[in-house]
Scaffold this active site. Structure first.
Site, PDB file in Angstrom:
ATOM      1  N   CYS A   1      -3.176   1.819   6.624  1.00 53.38           N
ATOM      2  CA  CYS A   1      -3.298   1.211   7.956  1.00 53.38           C
ATOM      3  C   CYS A   1      -3.806   2.198   8.990  1.00 53.38           C
ATOM      4  O   CYS A   1      -4.391   1.800   9.984  1.00 53.38           O
ATOM      5  CB  CYS A   1      -1.967   0.626   8.379  1.00 53.38           C
ATOM      6  SG  CYS A   1      -0.667   1.860   8.326  1.00 53.38           S
TER       7      CYS A   1
ATOM      8  N   GLU B   1       8.659   3.197  14.170  1.00 54.51           N
ATOM      9  CA  GLU B   1       9.495   3.587  13.036  1.00 54.51           C
ATOM     10  C   GLU B   1       9.348   5.089  12.873  1.00 54.51           C
ATOM     11  O   GLU B   1       8.317   5.658  13.213  1.00 54.51           O
ATOM     12  CB  GLU B   1       9.027   2.869  11.765  1.00 54.51           C
ATOM     13  CG  GLU B   1       9.285   1.376  11.833  1.00 54.51           C
ATOM     14  CD  GLU B   1       8.901   0.649  10.555  1.00 54.51           C
ATOM     15  OE1 GLU B   1       8.035   1.145   9.822  1.00 54.51           O
ATOM     16  OE2 GLU B   1       9.482  -0.417  10.309  1.00 54.51           O
TER      17      GLU B   1
ATOM     18  N   SER C   1      -0.121  -7.371   7.853  1.00 56.28           N
ATOM     19  CA  SER C   1      -1.304  -7.739   8.625  1.00 56.28           C
ATOM     20  C   SER C   1      -0.948  -8.260  10.018  1.00 56.28           C
ATOM     21  O   SER C   1       0.158  -8.756  10.256  1.00 56.28           O
ATOM     22  CB  SER C   1      -2.079  -8.822   7.861  1.00 56.28           C
ATOM     23  OG  SER C   1      -1.269  -9.970   7.741  1.00 56.28           O
TER      24      SER C   1
ATOM     25  N   GLU D   1     -10.371  -3.904  10.655  1.00 60.82           N
ATOM     26  CA  GLU D   1     -10.222  -2.961   9.543  1.00 60.82           C
ATOM     27  C   GLU D   1     -10.797  -3.546   8.254  1.00 60.82           C
ATOM     28  O   GLU D   1     -10.696  -4.739   7.990  1.00 60.82           O
ATOM     29  CB  GLU D   1      -8.754  -2.575   9.350  1.00 60.82           C
ATOM     30  CG  GLU D   1      -7.877  -3.684   8.824  1.00 60.82           C
ATOM     31  CD  GLU D   1      -6.415  -3.266   8.636  1.00 60.82           C
ATOM     32  OE1 GLU D   1      -6.080  -2.084   8.768  1.00 60.82           O
ATOM     33  OE2 GLU D   1      -5.610  -4.170   8.354  1.00 60.82           O
TER      34      GLU D   1
ATOM     35  N   PRO E   1       9.985  -7.117  -0.996  1.00 62.94           N
ATOM     36  CA  PRO E   1       8.810  -6.268  -1.255  1.00 62.94           C
ATOM     37  C   PRO E   1       7.562  -7.130  -1.478  1.00 62.94           C
ATOM     38  O   PRO E   1       7.673  -8.331  -1.721  1.00 62.94           O
ATOM     39  CB  PRO E   1       9.199  -5.551  -2.550  1.00 62.94           C
ATOM     40  CG  PRO E   1      10.054  -6.547  -3.276  1.00 62.94           C
ATOM     41  CD  PRO E   1      10.778  -7.363  -2.219  1.00 62.94           C
TER      42      PRO E   1
ATOM     43  N   ASN F   1       0.808  -1.230   0.000  1.00 65.90           N
ATOM     44  CA  ASN F   1       0.000   0.000   0.000  1.00 65.90           C
ATOM     45  C   ASN F   1       0.840   1.278   0.000  1.00 65.90           C
ATOM     46  O   ASN F   1       0.402   2.304  -0.499  1.00 65.90           O
ATOM     47  CB  ASN F   1      -1.047  -0.014   1.124  1.00 65.90           C
ATOM     48  CG  ASN F   1      -0.447  -0.120   2.487  1.00 65.90           C
ATOM     49  OD1 ASN F   1       0.730  -0.452   2.646  1.00 65.90           O
ATOM     50  ND2 ASN F   1      -1.244   0.151   3.501  1.00 65.90           N
TER      51      ASN F   1
ATOM     52  N   GLU G   1       4.795  -3.338  12.376  1.00 68.21           N
ATOM     53  CA  GLU G   1       3.824  -2.267  12.119  1.00 68.21           C
ATOM     54  C   GLU G   1       2.621  -2.945  11.486  1.00 68.21           C
ATOM     55  O   GLU G   1       2.657  -3.302  10.306  1.00 68.21           O
ATOM     56  CB  GLU G   1       4.413  -1.245  11.144  1.00 68.21           C
ATOM     57  CG  GLU G   1       5.683  -0.578  11.625  1.00 68.21           C
ATOM     58  CD  GLU G   1       5.425   0.468  12.691  1.00 68.21           C
ATOM     59  OE1 GLU G   1       4.285   0.934  12.798  1.00 68.21           O
ATOM     60  OE2 GLU G   1       6.369   0.782  13.423  1.00 68.21           O
TER      61      GLU G   1
HETATM   62  P1  NAP Z   1       0.233  -9.099   4.574  1.00 69.42           P
HETATM   63  O1  NAP Z   1      -0.585 -10.118   3.892  1.00 69.42           O
HETATM   64  O2  NAP Z   1       0.569  -9.332   6.000  1.00 69.42           O
HETATM   65  O3  NAP Z   1       1.570  -8.944   3.696  1.00 69.42           O
HETATM   66  C1  NAP Z   1       2.592  -8.010   3.975  1.00 69.42           C
HETATM   67  C2  NAP Z   1       3.920  -8.552   3.427  1.00 69.42           C
HETATM   68  O4  NAP Z   1       4.302  -9.703   4.161  1.00 69.42           O
HETATM   69  C3  NAP Z   1       3.862  -9.005   1.952  1.00 69.42           C
HETATM   70  O5  NAP Z   1       5.086  -8.722   1.335  1.00 69.42           O
HETATM   71  C4  NAP Z   1       3.643 -10.505   2.102  1.00 69.42           C
HETATM   72  O6  NAP Z   1       4.016 -11.228   0.965  1.00 69.42           O
HETATM   73  C5  NAP Z   1       4.538 -10.786   3.285  1.00 69.42           C
HETATM   74  N1  NAP Z   1       4.252 -12.052   3.967  1.00 69.42           N
HETATM   75  C6  NAP Z   1       3.078 -12.721   4.057  1.00 69.42           C
HETATM   76  N2  NAP Z   1       3.256 -13.882   4.750  1.00 69.42           N
HETATM   77  C7  NAP Z   1       4.566 -13.938   5.102  1.00 69.42           C
HETATM   78  C8  NAP Z   1       5.369 -14.882   5.822  1.00 69.42           C
HETATM   79  N3  NAP Z   1       4.861 -16.012   6.342  1.00 69.42           N
HETATM   80  N4  NAP Z   1       6.696 -14.615   5.969  1.00 69.42           N
HETATM   81  C9  NAP Z   1       7.217 -13.491   5.451  1.00 69.42           C
HETATM   82  N5  NAP Z   1       6.514 -12.562   4.765  1.00 69.42           N
HETATM   83  C10 NAP Z   1       5.202 -12.772   4.603  1.00 69.42           C
HETATM   84  O7  NAP Z   1      -0.446  -7.666   4.511  1.00 69.42           O
HETATM   85  P2  NAP Z   1      -1.071  -6.924   3.253  1.00 69.42           P
HETATM   86  O8  NAP Z   1      -2.490  -7.339   3.135  1.00 69.42           O
HETATM   87  O9  NAP Z   1      -0.209  -7.066   2.050  1.00 69.42           O
HETATM   88  O10 NAP Z   1      -0.953  -5.400   3.743  1.00 69.42           O
HETATM   89  C11 NAP Z   1      -1.991  -4.744   4.356  1.00 69.42           C
HETATM   90  C12 NAP Z   1      -1.856  -4.779   5.872  1.00 69.42           C
HETATM   91  O11 NAP Z   1      -0.703  -4.037   6.242  1.00 69.42           O
HETATM   92  C13 NAP Z   1      -3.012  -4.113   6.550  1.00 69.42           C
HETATM   93  O12 NAP Z   1      -3.401  -4.862   7.676  1.00 69.42           O
HETATM   94  C14 NAP Z   1      -2.447  -2.775   6.992  1.00 69.42           C
HETATM   95  O13 NAP Z   1      -3.126  -2.206   8.053  1.00 69.42           O
HETATM   96  C15 NAP Z   1      -1.038  -3.141   7.285  1.00 69.42           C
HETATM   97  N6  NAP Z   1      -0.168  -1.948   7.220  1.00 69.42           N
HETATM   98  C16 NAP Z   1       0.347  -1.482   8.376  1.00 69.42           C
HETATM   99  C17 NAP Z   1       1.149  -0.342   8.353  1.00 69.42           C
HETATM  100  C18 NAP Z   1       1.730   0.191   9.620  1.00 69.42           C
HETATM  101  O14 NAP Z   1       2.666   0.968   9.536  1.00 69.42           O
HETATM  102  N7  NAP Z   1       1.246  -0.188  10.773  1.00 69.42           N
HETATM  103  C19 NAP Z   1       1.444   0.294   7.146  1.00 69.42           C
HETATM  104  C20 NAP Z   1       0.902  -0.218   5.976  1.00 69.42           C
HETATM  105  C21 NAP Z   1       0.096  -1.371   6.043  1.00 69.42           C
HETATM  106  P3  NAP Z   1       2.842 -12.023   0.136  1.00 69.42           P
HETATM  107  O15 NAP Z   1       1.921 -10.958  -0.356  1.00 69.42           O
HETATM  108  O16 NAP Z   1       3.621 -12.708  -0.929  1.00 69.42           O
HETATM  109  O17 NAP Z   1       2.139 -12.944   1.055  1.00 69.42           O
END
Ligand code: NAP
Length: 484
Positions: A283, A457, A228, A380, A175, A151, A249
């Site tokens: 997020c 961060e 997530s 969310e 990434p 995002n 995060e």
């Molecule tokens: P996600 O499914 O958790 O994925 C985030 C990253 O982690 C992707 O690169 C994903 O790769 C990777 N990943 C997934 N499973 C993994 C594992 N077992 N080992 C290592 N890496 C792994 O989250 P998303 O849906 O892409 O992103 C949205 C979420 O991020 C939302 O919940 C949002 O609130 C949160 N967010 C938080 C912040 C903050 O600063 N707090 C900022 C931005 C977003 P794959 O896609 O290949 O699985």
């Protein structure tokens, strides 16, 4: 022209060992933007080895020289802002103006951390005896792995990598699969800034096998993850096996409180800026709107009128206010959640469904009278969908805002200074925006409490996350006076 992204390991751009690539598509049109090399455990291990080999040299590089390299990265991001923003809009969908803003924020992370690299101070401690001197040194943690989401495909890399490099750590970044080409563009800046080989490495590919290398290779000393809550918990549990440092995060579920004394026009604009930036896929975006009961109906009417007037379309069109969602599954899920809420009695003020393709567009949606137990209340939505509830008094607003396992960002609008301070202090969140819908800046700490993560961060706290404190106790010879 379609781009061909490669992995960046040991200072060189390389294909995957088996030549594997994955297509990257534009969420607004479905067109192929380019391809990205797909590494796996072997490439991730090579990247970790390169980072480990580069670590002693980079850690020993004087801070002003590390700072200079980071300043060059910031300058290159500035020079390439338009090109990177255009790529970001093509790959991720956000409107061009937002993409430009994100590239600027990424440059800010490098610049601010370049300045902070020169201020990594230790301290001395008064000893208990005359013959001793006690020092607390601050040293880089070591090889750090960064796992970033789609995002904010440039800013999340900057927020992790800039403080790591400033502290003297070397890094390996993975990434998100939807946005690897922007990651390549950021790493091109790192390369062209003249960072020594192996100091920063980029490995795209399937998350689990690459994550497994980060979790099990003893040379990796820290994992920084943005994504997530589900994946964050899994990484934290598994990192405990070798006691690796983690900073997480994670997701939010931000409450947005509007008191009847607020400037209503500002509050309407604030809700729109917070909720609809990046098509609601932020997020820290407003997720639950609470409006003081006596202002509820007029406020919602004004908000709905403004939202109905917003233009949904491709991010390349300067008239677009809200771009596409990242993919079909996310848009379908949002539609299902809204349909379930409406079936349970929720009132739809505007939007409510996907818009005709080819892109993954979703009409900005406002709901009231949401039935209790709705998914909209629980977690969310990560879509341009906002549910609203009236509240009677301040205590109720704070209680409902805090009634969630999440604690990333919260917002309140009021003109009463005492209330602003009281409520900001009572909200159980890592970030509070008071009459401010967009609180993120490079120099301030960003992060959540409760299930929204651990660590911060940005700001001085961001670089502290990449430093260990070492205590050195010096026992001196007695010397001529015999007192040490
Ligand atoms: P996600 O499914 O958790 O994925 C985030 C990253 O982690 C992707 O690169 C994903 O790769 C990777 N990943 C997934 N499973 C993994 C594992 N077992 N080992 C290592 N890496 C792994 O989250 P998303 O849906 O892409 O992103 C949205 C979420 O991020 C939302 O919940 C949002 O609130 C949160 N967010 C938080 C912040 C903050 O600063 N707090 C900022 C931005 C977003 P794959 O896609 O290949 O699985």
């Amino acid at each position: 022209m379609a781009r061909e992204g490669r992995l960046y390991i040991g200072g060189g751009w390389v294909p995957a060992h088996d030549g594997a690539v994955a297509e990257v598509r534009d969420p607004a049109t479905g067109a192929v933007v380019g391809t990205m090399a797909q590494g796996g455990p072997a490439e991730a291990t090579e990247a970790v080895a390169a980072a480990a080999a580069a670590f002693p040299g980079w850690a020993a590089t004087p801070a002003p020289a590390r700072a200079e390299a980071l300043r060059r990265v910031a300058a290159l991001l500035g020079e390439r802002r338009e090109a990177i923003a255009a790529l970001m809009t093509a790959e991720q969908g956000k409107p061009l103006a937002e993409a430009r803003g994100e590239v600027g924020l990424t440059a800010d992370y490098f610049l601010w951390n370049a300045e902070e690299a020169r201020r990594v101070y230790g301290h001395t401690i008064p000893a208990s005896t005359a013959g001793k001197r006690l020092l607390a040194l601050r040293q880089p943690v070591g090889v750090s792995a960064a796992i970033t989401p789609w995002n904010f495909p440039a800013a999340m890399i900057g927020r992790k990598i800039a403080p790591a490099l400033a502290a003297g750590c070397t890094v390996v970044c993975k990434p998100a699969p939807a946005t690897p080409l922007v990651a390549c563009a950021v790493f091109e800046c790192l390369h062209d800034a003249g960072l020594p080989a192996g100091v920063a490495n980029l490995v795209a590919g399937p998350a689990e096998p690459i994550g497994e290398v980060f979790l099990t290779d003893p040379r990796v000393r820290k994992i920084s993850f943005t994504g997530s809550v589900r994946v964050g918990k899994e990484l934290m549990r598994r990192a405990a096996a070798s006691m690796k440092r983690v900073s997480l995060e994670l997701g939010g579920h931000a409450p947005f409180l509007v008191f009847a004394d607020a400037d209503m026009e500002q509050a309407v604009a604030g809700v729109i800026a917070s909720k609809l930036r990046n098509a609601g896929q932020t997020c820290i975006c407003a997720d639950r709107l609470y409006v003081e009961a006596r202002a509820f109906e007029p406020f919602m009417a004004a908000l709905a009128e403004r939202v109905r007037g917003l233009r949904v379309g491709p991010g390349t069109d300067p008239a677009t206010d809200v771009g596409p969602m990242i993919g079909a599954p996310a848009a379908l899920r949002a539609e299902r959640v809204v349909e379930e809420a409406v079936a349970g009695g929720a009132r739809l003020l505007c939007g409510g469904s996907r818009l005709p393709g080819p892109g993954h567009f979703f009409a900005p949606t406002l709901l009231t009278d949401v039935p209790s137990g709705s998914a909209l209340e629980a977690a969310e939505i990560f879509a341009p969908v906002l549910a609203a509830w009236p509240f009677e008094h301040e205590e109720e607003a704070v209680r409902r805002a805090n009634d969630t396992p999440f604690g990333l960002a919260a917002y309140l609008y009021t003109r009463d200074l005492s209330r602003a301070v009281r409520v900001a202090e009572a909200l159980e969140y890592g970030i509070v925006g008071v009459n401010d819908p967009v609180p993120t800046v490079a120099q301030a700490p960003f992060g959540g409490v409760k299930e929204s993560g651990v660590g911060r961060e940005g700001g001085a706290e961001g670089i502290a996350g990449y430093l260990e404190t070492k205590f050195v106790s010096l026992a001196l010879d007695p010397g001529p006076s015999g007192r040490g």
